[in-house]
Each structure stands twice: as C-alpha cells, then as structure tokens.
Enzyme design. Structure first.
Site, PDB file in Angstrom:
ATOM      1  N   LEU A 182       0.736  -1.177   0.189  1.00 27.25           N
ATOM      2  CA  LEU A 182      -0.079   0.126  -0.032  1.00 27.25           C
ATOM      3  C   LEU A 182       0.738   1.325  -0.106  1.00 27.25           C
ATOM      4  CD1 LEU A 182      -2.790  -1.097   2.504  1.00 27.25           C
ATOM      5  CD2 LEU A 182      -2.676  -1.301  -0.234  1.00 27.25           C
ATOM      6  N   ASN A 183       2.097   1.091   0.636  1.00 18.37           N
ATOM      7  CA  ASN A 183       2.917   2.367   0.461  1.00 18.37           C
ATOM      8  C   ASN A 183       4.450   1.985   0.191  1.00 18.37           C
ATOM      9  OD1 ASN A 183       4.976   4.441   1.089  1.00 18.37           O
ATOM     10  ND2 ASN A 183       3.213   5.356   2.300  1.00 18.37           N
ATOM     11  N   THR A 220       7.101   2.968   2.997  1.00 19.16           N
ATOM     12  CA  THR A 220       7.112   2.518   4.372  1.00 19.16           C
ATOM     13  C   THR A 220       7.119   1.067   4.517  1.00 19.16           C
ATOM     14  OG1 THR A 220       4.735   2.652   4.424  1.00 19.16           O
ATOM     15  CG2 THR A 220       5.841   4.740   5.397  1.00 19.16           C
ATOM     16  N   GLN A 236       9.577  -1.405   6.505  1.00 17.07           N
ATOM     17  CA  GLN A 236       9.097  -2.561   7.322  1.00 17.07           C
ATOM     18  C   GLN A 236       9.805  -3.918   7.079  1.00 17.07           C
ATOM     19  OE1 GLN A 236       7.833  -1.762  10.094  1.00 17.07           O
ATOM     20  NE2 GLN A 236       5.473  -2.555   9.685  1.00 17.07           N
ATOM     21  N   LYS A 287      -1.967  -7.756   2.866  1.00 12.93           N
ATOM     22  CA  LYS A 287      -2.172  -8.843   3.937  1.00 12.93           C
ATOM     23  C   LYS A 287      -1.364  -8.594   5.043  1.00 12.93           C
ATOM     24  CE  LYS A 287      -1.922 -13.058   0.906  1.00 12.93           C
ATOM     25  NZ  LYS A 287      -1.056 -14.217   0.173  1.00 12.93           N
ATOM     26  N   GLY A 288      -0.320  -7.644   5.075  1.00 17.20           N
ATOM     27  CA  GLY A 288       0.247  -7.468   6.330  1.00 17.20           C
ATOM     28  C   GLY A 288       1.534  -7.559   6.342  1.00 17.20           C
ATOM     29  N   GLY A 335       4.485  -6.174   8.844  1.00 15.08           N
ATOM     30  CA  GLY A 335       5.215  -5.839  10.072  1.00 15.08           C
ATOM     31  C   GLY A 335       6.189  -6.788  10.442  1.00 15.08           C
ATOM     32  N   GLU A 336       5.825  -8.217  10.080  1.00 18.52           N
ATOM     33  CA  GLU A 336       6.483  -9.217  10.659  1.00 18.52           C
ATOM     34  C   GLU A 336       7.184 -10.173  10.012  1.00 18.52           C
ATOM     35  OE1 GLU A 336       4.048 -10.232  14.691  1.00 18.52           O
ATOM     36  OE2 GLU A 336       2.750  -9.066  13.277  1.00 18.52           O
TER      37      GLU A 336
END
Lengths: 706, 350
Positions: free
Chosen positions: A591-592, A595, A599, A662-663, A665-666
């Site tokens: 999405l960005n 950033t 991450q 989906k995410g 960060g991890e």
C-alpha cells in the site's frame, strides 16, 4: 467472496510519513513528553531476589529525600479491580514471582529525586530457591492446551512415527535459542492524570483501545471515563501490544498522590518487566523420500513461561502451513519457571519456529542431494496441510525463484566450505518466510463540512510503521480525492474503537473500516449531488459483520517470502558477518512502497540480530537477564548491514479485504536467521544449531571440524 | 540520582586541589562512562571536577621523537592525527575500533584510560560485586562471564579492562603523565598504570586520590610496523572479546624486536612479555608466532565459559604478527573487518 480493489492513485505510492517532519523536528510528543501542571515523577523499585515474598519495605529514608512525594508498596497502593492479565496486578500482594518484579514505586517532584528515592527504598524478602533453568527434560514441562494466538498446543495428522521410521531420508536435529528482547527505542512510558473521577493517560502502547478496556475494570471505571492516548510511539515490536505495568503504576501513583504522574521505565528494567521472546529448544524431524518429498514432519517445541501466567511461543505452528506433510506432529511443551514473563515479540512463533524448520529443510536438502530452493518447490502443498483449505494466494515458489534470480543463487558452488577469500570462509543460504493474515473488527468515522477537508477518525496506532500515512492513502482512494484532501486522526481512545497494532493486522483491520466509512461518506455525498450540506456529513463504519464472515472463510490466508544471505566467517576470530541479505515477499498488495520497504528491511535487520548478535543470558543464580542495556544486548549496528535488499511480488488476492493487503510488519524477520545460519553452514561446513552465532560458538565449531 | 557539586576550573592545579580536598571528589572527562555509572547508581561522587576546560588538548612532538598527547585530546581527534596515523598505526586503529563515532567524539585520552569494566555484575547495583562494593563477593566467577578475564584474575574479581586504546598504548611503551597535589609529577608506564585485581579489585589503577592524568607520552616509534586487531560480537560499538596490539621489526626473516599486548583478557591491558621474549631472534613464521603466543597464554586460567578467549587470542596474535611480518605490510583493518569491504591482504589465498 471475491472483491475488486479500489485502484486509486494514492495506494501503492511512496507517500512520505505525514508525521515525519514533526518527528525529526522534535515536535511530535511521545507519552513521557506530556507534562500536565503539577506532574510528579515515578520510579519503580524492582525486586532483587529471584523469588519469594516481600516481608518489609522500609520507606523512611526514601521519604526523607528532597522532593519526595510518596512511596507506594503492596501495603498502601490503591486496590485494583479485575484484571485479565496478571502482569498488571502490581503492588497488590507480597509475592515476588521473579526478579525485576515491581515491589515499590517512588514518586517525587523530579525524575532525579524519584530515582534517588527508589535507590533508598529498602526491601526485605523471604526468598525461595528459584527454578530458572529450562532443559529439554525439565520435570515441570507439560503439554499446553493452547499456544499463543489461540493455536492448539499439540496436533498430529496421520502416523508420524511409522512414516518417519520407514523414510529413506531422515533429519533429526534440535535447535536452541535464548531469550530475545524487543527493546524499542522509546522505553515503556506513561503520563497519567485524574480529573473528577476520570482518568487520562498518555501511554506508549500499540493500542489505546486495548489499554482503555484493560484499565477501566482495574480502576473500577466505566470505559467512557478512561481516555488513553498513544499518538506517537517509538517502536514496540510486540512489547507494547497489551498494556504493560507502567501505565497501571502511573495511574495508581496519580490516584494515590492526587497529582499527575509521569513514569518511564529505565532501560535496565525493561528486560524483565515488559516481556521478551521466550527461549526455545526445538526438535525437528523430517522424513522424506529419495526425491526429497516430505512424508513425515515433527516439530516439537520446548519453551518456558513464568509463574505469573502462561505464554507459549507458538514455534511449531508454521510447520502446520509450510510444506507437504501427510504425517505430521507439532507440539508445544512448556515449563513455568521463576523467571520474567515472556510475551509477543515480532512474529512470535514464526520467527523462532521458522528458524528451526528452515534450518532443518537446509539439512534435508543436503541429505537428499537437492538444491534448497528445489527442495522447497518439491514440497509445495496444494492446500494448507493442517486445515485442508486452499490458499487464497501463495507465492512461496515465485518468491524463492525471484529471490534466487536477483541474488545470483545458482552461481554458488553448493559444496560446503568451498569458497574462501584469505582467512574468510564465504557461504550463501536461503530460507522461506511466512506469516498469517490476521484481521480484527474495527470502527472508523469519516466526516466533512463545506469547504473543509475529509476528516477520518480511527483509533489506530502508528508505532513507527507508517500506519497513519497508509490509512490516509486508503481514505483518499476510497473518497476518490487527492491525499492532501484527507486529514487523519489516530492514537486516542476518544476516536472510534480499533484493535491494536499487532500481528501485522493493523493496516488491514483499520484500513477496512476506513475504506468502508469513506465509501459510505462518498455515497452520502453523492446523494447530495456532491455538495456538502451546511451541517456537514458523517459516516461511521464497523467491520464486525465482515470480520465475522471472514472467520468462516474457506481459504487459508498467509504471506510468504524468501530470504537469501551471504556471509563471511573469519576462521581466526570466529566472527560471522553478513555481506548481503535479500528478501522477496509476496504479501498482498503493497500500500505504500516507501514505508513497506522500511518494514521489510526492519524485520530483516531484527532477524540478523537474532542470528548473529542478540545474546541474552538468563542468570541461573539471580533469575534475571544479565544483559540489561543496549551496550551489552547487541542489536545490529549499521556496520552489520552492508547490503540489504527487500523486494516484493505483485499479488492480486481478491479474498483478503478491500485494499487487497496482507500485512507486512512481521514477515521480514521470519526466515532471516535460518538463511544466515544456512549460509554459515555453507561457508564453514559446520552445522551450528544454537543462536546467536557468536564468535565463541563458531570458533568451537571450527575447532571441531578440523 | 544522588545530588553532587560540579565545578569546571580552567587551570590544572585548581582542579587537582579541588579533588584532593574532597574524598568524594572525582574528575569528569568526556563523561561517556562516569555519567552512565552515576545514572546506574554505581558511582556517586559528591563533587565532579570537570577537567574538559583544562588546556590539555595538544598533541606535541617530543624532542626524543615521540609524541605527548594531552589528556583532553578527544579519541576521534587522536585517531585522525596525521602523526599518529603515520607513526603509531596500532594506536589509531585501536581508537577507531572503540565505541561509536559519537562516543569517540566525546571521550578523552585521559578518560579512556580510566573507564571502568563493563562486567554486568559491576553495573548492576542489585547484585554483589567486589569491585563496586568490596567484600560483597564476585558472582561473575560462577555466573555470566563469557566476556571476562582469563589471565591475572583473582578469587575476588574476574573483570576485564574495556579500553582498546590502552592496549595499543601498552604495546607501544607509552607512559602516563600524572600531576598530584603540591605540584608533584610522576610518569608511570601504561603497563604499570592499571592493576591486577588481587584482593583489592576496587582499585583499577595506581592513581592516588587527587592525581590527574595530564598527558600520555609515546616514545619514538619502535622500528618496524604496528597494528591492532579486535574481535567482537558486533561489527561496531562492542567491546573486545579479545584484541591484539603488536609492533614487530623483522629483518632477514628474523624477528629483531616485538611488542605485543592483549585486550579483553585481563583486568589490565596485558603486555605479553613472555611472548615477546620468545619472538626476539625467532624466525618470522606463523609457527614461531604461535609458539610465542602459547608461551604467554599458557598462564591462562579460563573460567567455565570463556576458554575460547585463549584460542581466539592465539589466533589473533598469529594473524597480526604474520601481517606485520609480511612484505606487503599489515592487513589489519582500522576498525575491524568491515563485512564485504575488507581488501584482500597479503595472506589471501593461503
């Protein structure tokens, strides 16, 4: 349910952080930087015995310090109400479940005075012989019902023993790692103020709604009487996911003294007070055919928790998703010791579990005479092995192939210890990554007035991820307006309730509600022919219904990725250093790009620390972690990261959420340590199965090999 | 934090008189260690005499061909000084191997010598430590001690001295210039400046109360070349597991003179006299370098978890000596091996 994504111009763009300027110019205020009039300062007194109970607290000397206000102990501290998390049950009784547990709280006019007071508080204890050392045969080990994240503790499919026993190619290896610490740059801090029976706290937290809901019953308040603000947060990595003692202590001290109270945990207290990744001993057994196809897989995890509560690092869980495994056993056994309580740390379960599983895959590739990428290709499952569900999207093989191409993987001589530059042994390694797609229901509101921008309100938290910016991008596209027409408010429980930033679920959870609210507002606006009426327009959204449907989804939803590492190992010093680290991720729609890149490489950096640097020793005598600062607990420095690349694959998965995300960060930390460890094996020809790969371990291994 | 008085005199004797007159007085240099220790409650001086305003900031060539380094010369400035780089490369390399850029900018020459051990027990006031509180015991001996001493330790203390700079200074035969109350002056070789712990580990050095380091004096460089090498967990901002400073003069394949010191092994920079003795007159080969290192390290008494330091020290000593003996010159990098950036040295391909 298939959805089509909004395809506006904002999402995907490398939008700069909306709060970036405020942060670099120091105007962004963190929890400890709010100073209500008359504020006092609190400093915790940490238990200095490994376990036992407090028999006496001598406070007179502390109270005679200039500027002293009060000392709270279990005798005089305000009584707390119900609490679902016993780590927050501070100063309520005399027990000392582990060293570092808060046994008193000094409050003074200045932080210096509070610190001096804390040093002057004299605590007497009755102490008991502590049980602090985890072993694979600890008599206290038991099979837990549930591991973290709600995963069932133990699970067996097919007949592992029989299948493994007859497999022509077998690996049986045990991998060990000590505790890891989140150590966000901003320590846990809170500023608390009571006004007419209402409580306001600025808390360094990953979720102000969660903190509000926890504090209200603790202090016997209606939720509406508790306001929690987490506007800017300097990192958390899971350690601020749920409330931690600092916010309870600050609120108690403020109630006790009648003054606003500020509290920042000293760095030296953090290792014991705010959670950590638990040590694990992981046995992995893989049985395969001559073709490398796995017929039997066992991932058996031994870990520890504290006697305060059960937290089980779910390290065996990714093995339920990753590879073909008709016969599979995945178990967690845990011992409750007199040690600090473990908790979430970036990719709990996946980071630790995939270190073991992906190291074992490397061992299997060698045993089967296969390239490690090819081995993984051969073990690609058609459906998620445990659930039998099809994947909504799974691009593990594509990520491995793209990574191999970019990295130049096939240029290597696969023989271990085949590449040498002077006194350096060079090697390369690969590992897979995975992380589940998690989402939680959220609310959001969008409003506009004539001549005004669109104002979006949601109690999301930006812990440095860029969430604030990404949510504004989601809103801009849903409203079909440029990004600068959107104003976004996050980080306060006075905003529409939202879940915490954790489990790589924030953007998807909040974003869905923001998207829904903004689309509703646009529809309302259309009803008015595009003209904003004088009273303005508001639309609210709640994704509870959507998320309820989501829970019954027929699809298994995960991100996947591939990590490639090149290392050098100095044969004289045993120093292993990473030369190159390259990750390719398939994590839904990005999405960005700015950033997201941060991450990914941030996660990979943390994975490098886990592999090579971050050593924490649980002192068996004292029962705490010996390394208590950033000089002794070695997180990576720039010199440790010469070349790092993160790439991602286009992934158009219509079964996720309106953004198609989906995410991220991890997943960046997952697999990194295994890729580096596998590269160290390729460099040296020695299998090291204990992290971190410090020079002493490597030297010992090299010595054995010659 | 305990309250304290603070003064910042502008002349040396006023500073000395101030500390000498107050048993709880302490000098403050760059503050990179003492201030931390004060925050942790490890150090609690009643009076801080900030010496950063004293005119001890020059690096001056001496008539004997050496250098006199003012006690206030910052670590980063000393490392970058052209005469240091040209004539005492081991010193420049050691300085750059220490701490971080920010810390080197603040840390002073005198203060660097006086930094305290980073033993985890010493820094935790919740635990016993004979160095911090004499007579309370040494939990490190049986506890967490991977980073601690293998040479010269005692039943009372197994701490190591953390300085990189001091190891190079010890190898280079530098001396510490001290000035005490009543204008007394003395010069102590760096090798005698730090103490072994014995039964009084609370004393790191031979400094008397009130004495101030005014300068470090380097003799004219010994013939041959010098280099420093440090092994550590992290590529920067980490203390040495083991480090080696060496100066070697080889002619016709034979060692004419050798100076060798180890860091990370003991309570003080460890000048390896036995190794030097074994080196002089020996052939400049890896075998004799190894034998020389063994001659020194045979005295090691490793603890349960730090025996690796003996092998590591041997390996580093052989490698540094070999690089100094090689025709092409030392390949010891200035700040540890930069990953991927280390130029192939003369030993490449061996």
């Amino acid at each position: 349910m298939e959805r089509t994504h909004s395809a506006g111009p904002a999402l995907g763009a490398p939008a700069v952080r909306l709060e970036g300027m405020a942060k670099v110019t120091g105007t962004a205020r963190y929890a400890f930087e709010h100073t209500p009039a008359g504020a006092a300062y609190a400093w915790p007194v940490a238990a200095t015995v490994p376990c036992g109970r407090v028999t006496e607290v001598h406070v007179n000397e502390a109270l005679s310090e200039p500027g002293a206000v009060a000392v709270l102990t279990h005798v005089n501290a305000p009584r707390l109400g119900e609490c679902e998390d016993p780590i927050l049950w501070v100063l309520q009784d005399d027990r000392v479940p582990h060293r570092g547990w808060c046994v008193a709280l000094a409050v003074a006019d200045t932080p210096e005075a509070a610190c001096a007071m804390a040093a002057a508080v004299r605590v007497e204890y009755e102490t008991w012989e502590p049980d602090t050392v985890l072993t694979a045969d600890h008599p206290g080990l038991y099979a837990c019902e549930e591991a973290n994240g709600g995963a069932v503790g133990s699970r067996e499919r097919g007949d592992f023993d029989a299948s493994y026993g007859s497999a022509p190619v077998r690996i049986d290896a045990t991998y060990t790692m000590g505790a890891l610490h989140n150590h966000p740059m901003e320590p846990h801090a809170a500023t608390a103020e009571w006004q007419g029976g209402a409580l306001t706290v600025h808390d360094s937290s990953q979720g102000a709604t969660t903190v509000q809901r926890m504090l209200a019953p603790l202090f016997g308040l209606e939720e509406e009487r508790v306001t929690v603000i987490s506007e800017h947060v300097g990192g958390g990595f899971g350690a601020k996911g749920t409330p931690r003692p600092q916010v309870v202590l600050a609120a108690m001290a403020a109630r006790h003294t009648g003054r606003p109270v500020k509290l920042a945990l000293p760095r030296a207290h953090m290792a014991c007070a705010v959670g950590h990744r638990a040590p694990t001993i992981q046995r992995v057994r893989l049985g395969a055919g001559e073709d490398g196809v796995i017929t039997a897989l066992a991932h058996e995890v031994v870990t520890q928790t504290s006697k305060v509560k059960e937290f089980v690092e779910q390290a065996a869980v990714p093995a339920r998703t990753m590879y073909t495994s008709p016969n599979s056993r995945t178990t967690h056994r845990v011992a409750a010791l007199d040690v600090p309580t473990p908790s979430w740390m970036r990719a709990p379960g996946e980071a630790s579990g995939m270190y073991a599983l992906e190291s074992a895959m490397d061992e299997l590739a060698e045993r089967a005479g296969l390239d490690p990428v090819e081995l993984r290709v051969r073990n690609e499952p058609e459906v998620e092995p445990d659930s039998g569900k099809p994947f909504s999207s799974r691009q593990l093989i594509a990520a491995l192939r793209e990574g191999a191409r970019r990295f130049g993987w096939y240029e290597r001589d696969p023989r271990p210890r085949s590449r040498r530059e002077g006194r350096l042994l060079i090697g390369t390694g690969v590992a897979s990554s995975t992380y589940p797609v998690l989402m939680t229901a959220s609310r959001a509101e969008a409003r506009t007035e004539p001549g005004d921008v669109f104002r979006v309100r949601v109690n999301a938290t930006d812990i440095g991820t860029g969430a604030r910016t990404v949510l504004a991008q989601v809103a801009a596209d849903a409203l079909d307006v440029p990004l600068d027409r959107v104003s976004i408010d996050i980080g306060s429980s006075s905003l529409p309730a939202a879940p915490l930033a954790g489990g790589s679920s924030g953007t998807a959870s909040w974003g869905w509600a923001v998207d829904k609210a903004c689309r509703a507002l646009r529809a309302r606006l259309d009803e008015f022919g595009g003209e904003v009426p004088a009273a303005g327009l508001t639309a609210v959204a709640d994704t509870s219904a959507e998320l309820e449907k989501e829970a019954a989804s027929p699809y298994a939803k995960h991100s996947f990725g591939a990590q490639f590492a090149e290392v050098q190992v100095d044969v004289d010093s045993g120093e292993a250093r990473v030369r190159r680290l390259l990750g390719v991720f398939a994590a839904g729609r990005i999405l960005n790009s700015r950033t997201a890149h941060s991450q990914f490489i941030g996660g990979m950096t943390m994975g490098l620390g886990m592999a090579l640097l971050e050593g924490s020793t649980l002192d068996p005598v004292f029962g705490d972690f010996a390394e208590r600062d950033l000089a002794s607990y070695h997180v990576p420095a720039c010199a440790d990261l010469p070349r790092m690349e993160a790439h991602w694959l286009d992934e158009d998965d219509g079964r996720l959420n309106p953004m198609g995300s989906k995410g991220i960060g991890e997943i960046g930390i997952v697999g990194t340590a295994a890729a580096i460890g596998n590269a160290v094996y390729h460099a040296t020809g020695v299998r090291f199965r204990e992290l971190p790969l410090h020079p002493d371990r490597i030297l010992a291994g090299l010595g054995r090999s010659t | 934090m305990k309250s304290f008085s603070y003064v910042r005199p502008s002349d040396v004797d006023t500073a000395i008189a101030a500390v000498a007159a107050d048993p709880a007085g302490s000098y403050l240099g760059g503050g990179t260690n003492l201030v931390d220790l004060m925050k942790l409650g490890v150090a609690a001086p009643g009076l801080l005499v900030d010496v950063s305003g004293l005119p001890l900031t020059e690096v001056t060539p001496t008539p004997e061909g050496g250098l006199s380094v003012g006690a206030n010369v910052r670590n980063s400035d000393l490392a970058a000084h052209p005469l240091v780089r040209a004539r005492y490369p081991a010193l420049s390399q050691a300085l750059l191997a220490g701490a971080s850029g920010q810390l080197r900018n603040a840390a002073t020459t005198g203060g660097n010598l006086l930094q305290r051990t980073r033993c985890l027990y010493f820094q935790d006031v919740g635990k016993p430590c004979n160095k911090r509180e004499p007579g309370t015991g040494c939990p490190a001996r049986e506890g967490v001690h991977r980073d601690l001493a293998v040479l010269g330790h005692s039943a009372h203390c197994v701490a190591t001295h953390p300085s990189d700079m001091a190891v190079a200074l010890a190898a280079l035969d530098a001396a510490v210039r001290l000035r005490g109350p009543d204008e007394s002056e003395r010069t102590v070789p760096v090798t005698d400046f730090h103490r072994l712990p014995g039964d009084s580990p609370e004393r790191d050095t031979v400094l008397e109360h009130g004495e101030l380091i005014t300068a470090v004096e380097l003799p004219a460089p010994a013939p041959g070349r010098s280099a420093y090498r440090k092994a550590r967990d992290r590529a920067s901002y980490a203390f040495a597991l083991v480090s080696v400073a060496a100066a070697l003069d080889v002619r016709g394949g034979t060692v004419r003179s050798a100076r060798l010191a180890f860091g990370g092994l003991a309570h003080k920079p460890w000048r390896a006299r036995a190794a030097e003795e074994a080196l002089v007159g020996a052939e400049a080969t890896e075998e004799s370098f190894g034998r020389a290192a063994d001659a020194e390290l045979s005295a090691a008494e490793p603890l349960r978890d730090n025996a690796f330091k003996v092998e590591l020290a041997r390996n580093l000593a052989v490698r540094v000596l070999a690089s100094l003996a090689a025709p092409g010159g030392p390949d010891a990098p200035a700040a540890g091996p930069a990953p991927g950036a280390r130029p192939p040295g003369p030993n490449s391909g061996s």
